[in-house]
Motif scaffolding. Sequence first.
Motif, PDB file in Angstrom:
ATOM      1  N   ALA A   1     -63.276   0.175  15.133  1.00  0.00           N
ATOM      2  CA  ALA A   1     -63.255   1.359  15.992  1.00  0.00           C
ATOM      3  C   ALA A   1     -62.252   2.426  15.558  1.00  0.00           C
ATOM      4  O   ALA A   1     -62.622   3.608  15.475  1.00  0.00           O
ATOM      5  CB  ALA A   1     -63.007   0.950  17.442  1.00  0.00           C
ATOM      6  N   PRO A   2     -61.001   2.095  15.261  1.00  0.00           N
ATOM      7  CA  PRO A   2     -60.073   3.171  14.870  1.00  0.00           C
ATOM      8  C   PRO A   2     -60.493   3.884  13.586  1.00  0.00           C
ATOM      9  O   PRO A   2     -60.396   5.118  13.503  1.00  0.00           O
ATOM     10  CB  PRO A   2     -58.737   2.450  14.676  1.00  0.00           C
ATOM     11  N   GLY A   3     -60.954   3.164  12.599  1.00  0.00           N
ATOM     12  CA  GLY A   3     -61.389   3.786  11.355  1.00  0.00           C
ATOM     13  C   GLY A   3     -62.626   4.636  11.537  1.00  0.00           C
ATOM     14  O   GLY A   3     -62.744   5.726  10.946  1.00  0.00           O
ATOM     15  N   THR A   4     -63.550   4.177  12.358  1.00  0.00           N
ATOM     16  CA  THR A   4     -64.764   4.948  12.636  1.00  0.00           C
ATOM     17  C   THR A   4     -64.408   6.261  13.340  1.00  0.00           C
ATOM     18  O   THR A   4     -64.903   7.328  12.974  1.00  0.00           O
ATOM     19  CB  THR A   4     -65.729   4.121  13.503  1.00  0.00           C
ATOM     20  N   ALA A   5     -63.526   6.176  14.330  1.00  0.00           N
ATOM     21  CA  ALA A   5     -63.103   7.380  15.046  1.00  0.00           C
ATOM     22  C   ALA A   5     -62.363   8.335  14.112  1.00  0.00           C
ATOM     23  O   ALA A   5     -62.583   9.550  14.161  1.00  0.00           O
ATOM     24  CB  ALA A   5     -62.214   7.003  16.232  1.00  0.00           C
ATOM     25  N   ALA A   6     -61.516   7.801  13.246  1.00  0.00           N
ATOM     26  CA  ALA A   6     -60.758   8.653  12.319  1.00  0.00           C
ATOM     27  C   ALA A   6     -61.678   9.353  11.316  1.00  0.00           C
ATOM     28  O   ALA A   6     -61.491  10.542  11.027  1.00  0.00           O
ATOM     29  CB  ALA A   6     -59.706   7.826  11.589  1.00  0.00           C
ATOM     30  N   LEU A   7     -62.666   8.645  10.808  1.00  0.00           N
ATOM     31  CA  LEU A   7     -63.602   9.272   9.867  1.00  0.00           C
ATOM     32  C   LEU A   7     -64.401  10.384  10.544  1.00  0.00           C
ATOM     33  O   LEU A   7     -64.593  11.461   9.968  1.00  0.00           O
ATOM     34  CB  LEU A   7     -64.540   8.224   9.278  1.00  0.00           C
ATOM     35  N   CYS A   8     -64.870  10.123  11.753  1.00  0.00           N
ATOM     36  CA  CYS A   8     -65.612  11.163  12.479  1.00  0.00           C
ATOM     37  C   CYS A   8     -64.709  12.357  12.775  1.00  0.00           C
ATOM     38  O   CYS A   8     -65.133  13.511  12.655  1.00  0.00           O
ATOM     39  CB  CYS A   8     -66.195  10.586  13.769  1.00  0.00           C
ATOM     40  N   TRP A   9     -63.446  12.092  13.138  1.00  0.00           N
ATOM     41  CA  TRP A   9     -62.516  13.183  13.416  1.00  0.00           C
ATOM     42  C   TRP A   9     -62.232  14.007  12.164  1.00  0.00           C
ATOM     43  O   TRP A   9     -62.126  15.237  12.241  1.00  0.00           O
ATOM     44  CB  TRP A   9     -61.215  12.632  13.991  1.00  0.00           C
TER      45      TRP A   9
ATOM     46  N   PRO B   1     -61.101  27.351   9.810  1.00  0.00           N
ATOM     47  CA  PRO B   1     -61.721  27.552   8.507  1.00  0.00           C
ATOM     48  C   PRO B   1     -62.232  26.231   7.957  1.00  0.00           C
ATOM     49  O   PRO B   1     -61.511  25.229   7.943  1.00  0.00           O
ATOM     50  CB  PRO B   1     -60.591  28.108   7.648  1.00  0.00           C
ATOM     51  N   ALA B   2     -63.464  26.206   7.520  1.00  0.00           N
ATOM     52  CA  ALA B   2     -64.094  24.990   7.019  1.00  0.00           C
ATOM     53  C   ALA B   2     -63.383  24.512   5.755  1.00  0.00           C
ATOM     54  O   ALA B   2     -63.034  25.299   4.890  1.00  0.00           O
ATOM     55  CB  ALA B   2     -65.567  25.229   6.731  1.00  0.00           C
ATOM     56  N   GLY B   3     -63.177  23.215   5.689  1.00  0.00           N
ATOM     57  CA  GLY B   3     -62.537  22.629   4.523  1.00  0.00           C
ATOM     58  C   GLY B   3     -61.037  22.501   4.642  1.00  0.00           C
ATOM     59  O   GLY B   3     -60.383  22.028   3.726  1.00  0.00           O
ATOM     60  N   THR B   4     -60.454  22.895   5.763  1.00  0.00           N
ATOM     61  CA  THR B   4     -59.007  22.824   5.957  1.00  0.00           C
ATOM     62  C   THR B   4     -58.707  21.917   7.137  1.00  0.00           C
ATOM     63  O   THR B   4     -59.175  22.156   8.251  1.00  0.00           O
ATOM     64  CB  THR B   4     -58.429  24.227   6.246  1.00  0.00           C
ATOM     65  N   LEU B   5     -57.935  20.870   6.902  1.00  0.00           N
ATOM     66  CA  LEU B   5     -57.515  19.987   7.980  1.00  0.00           C
ATOM     67  C   LEU B   5     -56.323  20.606   8.703  1.00  0.00           C
ATOM     68  O   LEU B   5     -55.373  21.070   8.068  1.00  0.00           O
ATOM     69  CB  LEU B   5     -57.125  18.618   7.441  1.00  0.00           C
ATOM     70  N   THR B   6     -56.398  20.632  10.008  1.00  0.00           N
ATOM     71  CA  THR B   6     -55.301  21.143  10.823  1.00  0.00           C
ATOM     72  C   THR B   6     -55.014  20.149  11.944  1.00  0.00           C
ATOM     73  O   THR B   6     -55.823  19.260  12.215  1.00  0.00           O
ATOM     74  CB  THR B   6     -55.666  22.505  11.451  1.00  0.00           C
ATOM     75  N   TRP B   7     -53.873  20.297  12.575  1.00  0.00           N
ATOM     76  CA  TRP B   7     -53.549  19.471  13.729  1.00  0.00           C
ATOM     77  C   TRP B   7     -53.129  20.402  14.850  1.00  0.00           C
ATOM     78  O   TRP B   7     -52.095  21.062  14.761  1.00  0.00           O
ATOM     79  CB  TRP B   7     -52.439  18.478  13.408  1.00  0.00           C
ATOM     80  N   ALA B   8     -53.946  20.457  15.895  1.00  0.00           N
ATOM     81  CA  ALA B   8     -53.649  21.291  17.054  1.00  0.00           C
ATOM     82  C   ALA B   8     -53.394  20.382  18.247  1.00  0.00           C
ATOM     83  O   ALA B   8     -54.230  20.226  19.120  1.00  0.00           O
ATOM     84  CB  ALA B   8     -54.793  22.252  17.327  1.00  0.00           C
ATOM     85  N   GLY B   9     -52.278  19.736  18.243  1.00  0.00           N
ATOM     86  CA  GLY B   9     -51.763  18.866  19.299  1.00  0.00           C
ATOM     87  C   GLY B   9     -52.746  18.292  20.289  1.00  0.00           C
ATOM     88  O   GLY B   9     -53.371  17.266  20.049  1.00  0.00           O
ATOM     89  N   HIS B  10     -52.880  18.962  21.419  1.00  0.00           N
ATOM     90  CA  HIS B  10     -53.688  18.429  22.515  1.00  0.00           C
ATOM     91  C   HIS B  10     -55.170  18.357  22.162  1.00  0.00           C
ATOM     92  O   HIS B  10     -55.854  17.398  22.523  1.00  0.00           O
ATOM     93  CB  HIS B  10     -53.490  19.275  23.780  1.00  0.00           C
ATOM     94  N   ARG B  11     -55.672  19.363  21.467  1.00  0.00           N
ATOM     95  CA  ARG B  11     -57.097  19.376  21.114  1.00  0.00           C
ATOM     96  C   ARG B  11     -57.468  18.204  20.222  1.00  0.00           C
ATOM     97  O   ARG B  11     -58.420  17.471  20.509  1.00  0.00           O
ATOM     98  CB  ARG B  11     -57.444  20.689  20.415  1.00  0.00           C
ATOM     99  N   ASP B  12     -56.729  17.990  19.166  1.00  0.00           N
ATOM    100  CA  ASP B  12     -57.062  16.910  18.245  1.00  0.00           C
ATOM    101  C   ASP B  12     -56.786  15.535  18.841  1.00  0.00           C
ATOM    102  O   ASP B  12     -57.509  14.579  18.558  1.00  0.00           O
ATOM    103  CB  ASP B  12     -56.315  17.087  16.924  1.00  0.00           C
ATOM    104  N   THR B  13     -55.774  15.430  19.663  1.00  0.00           N
ATOM    105  CA  THR B  13     -55.530  14.166  20.365  1.00  0.00           C
ATOM    106  C   THR B  13     -56.694  13.838  21.290  1.00  0.00           C
ATOM    107  O   THR B  13     -57.151  12.697  21.350  1.00  0.00           O
ATOM    108  CB  THR B  13     -54.220  14.246  21.169  1.00  0.00           C
ATOM    109  N   PHE B  14     -57.187  14.855  21.988  1.00  0.00           N
ATOM    110  CA  PHE B  14     -58.341  14.666  22.878  1.00  0.00           C
ATOM    111  C   PHE B  14     -59.575  14.267  22.076  1.00  0.00           C
ATOM    112  O   PHE B  14     -60.327  13.374  22.471  1.00  0.00           O
ATOM    113  CB  PHE B  14     -58.600  15.956  23.673  1.00  0.00           C
TER     114      PHE B  14
END
Length: 144
Positions: free
Chosen positions: A70-78, A88-101
Amino acid sequence: MIEWVSLSTGARPVPRPVPTPLVWAAAFAGALLLVALLNALVGTDRPSLALAGLSLLATLLGLCARFTAAPGTAALCWLFLNGFAIPPAGTLTWAGHRDTFWLACLLAATVIGTALARMTHARAAYRRITEGVVAADPGDGPGC
């Protein structure tokens, strides 16, 4: 007289889950195809639609997986959701609450799918075992 029977011989009461690396490979390929399809059809401005689609994919993959996948599946989908479904497509970002949700939603979807499959398989196995015991009980016949 008691007769010992090994449960591992014959038909297995509960099917075995798919190995974790295969589930992760399916998550990688499925998320890639789903995000590419959504980007082609609706664009990258609707991440909620991509989240819903990837959550459904995670639930479907959870139906045939172990809980440890489960954790790996969720991480790959995320990763595909964050990297390619939002600008912007192709750029990984971390936006606190949004990405945690988003991670929580994807993990919950995978765990729900896995739990649902385990309960369904266990219930079917219980019914098969109890039907076999009831059918073999001679005390319920009309002559007793």
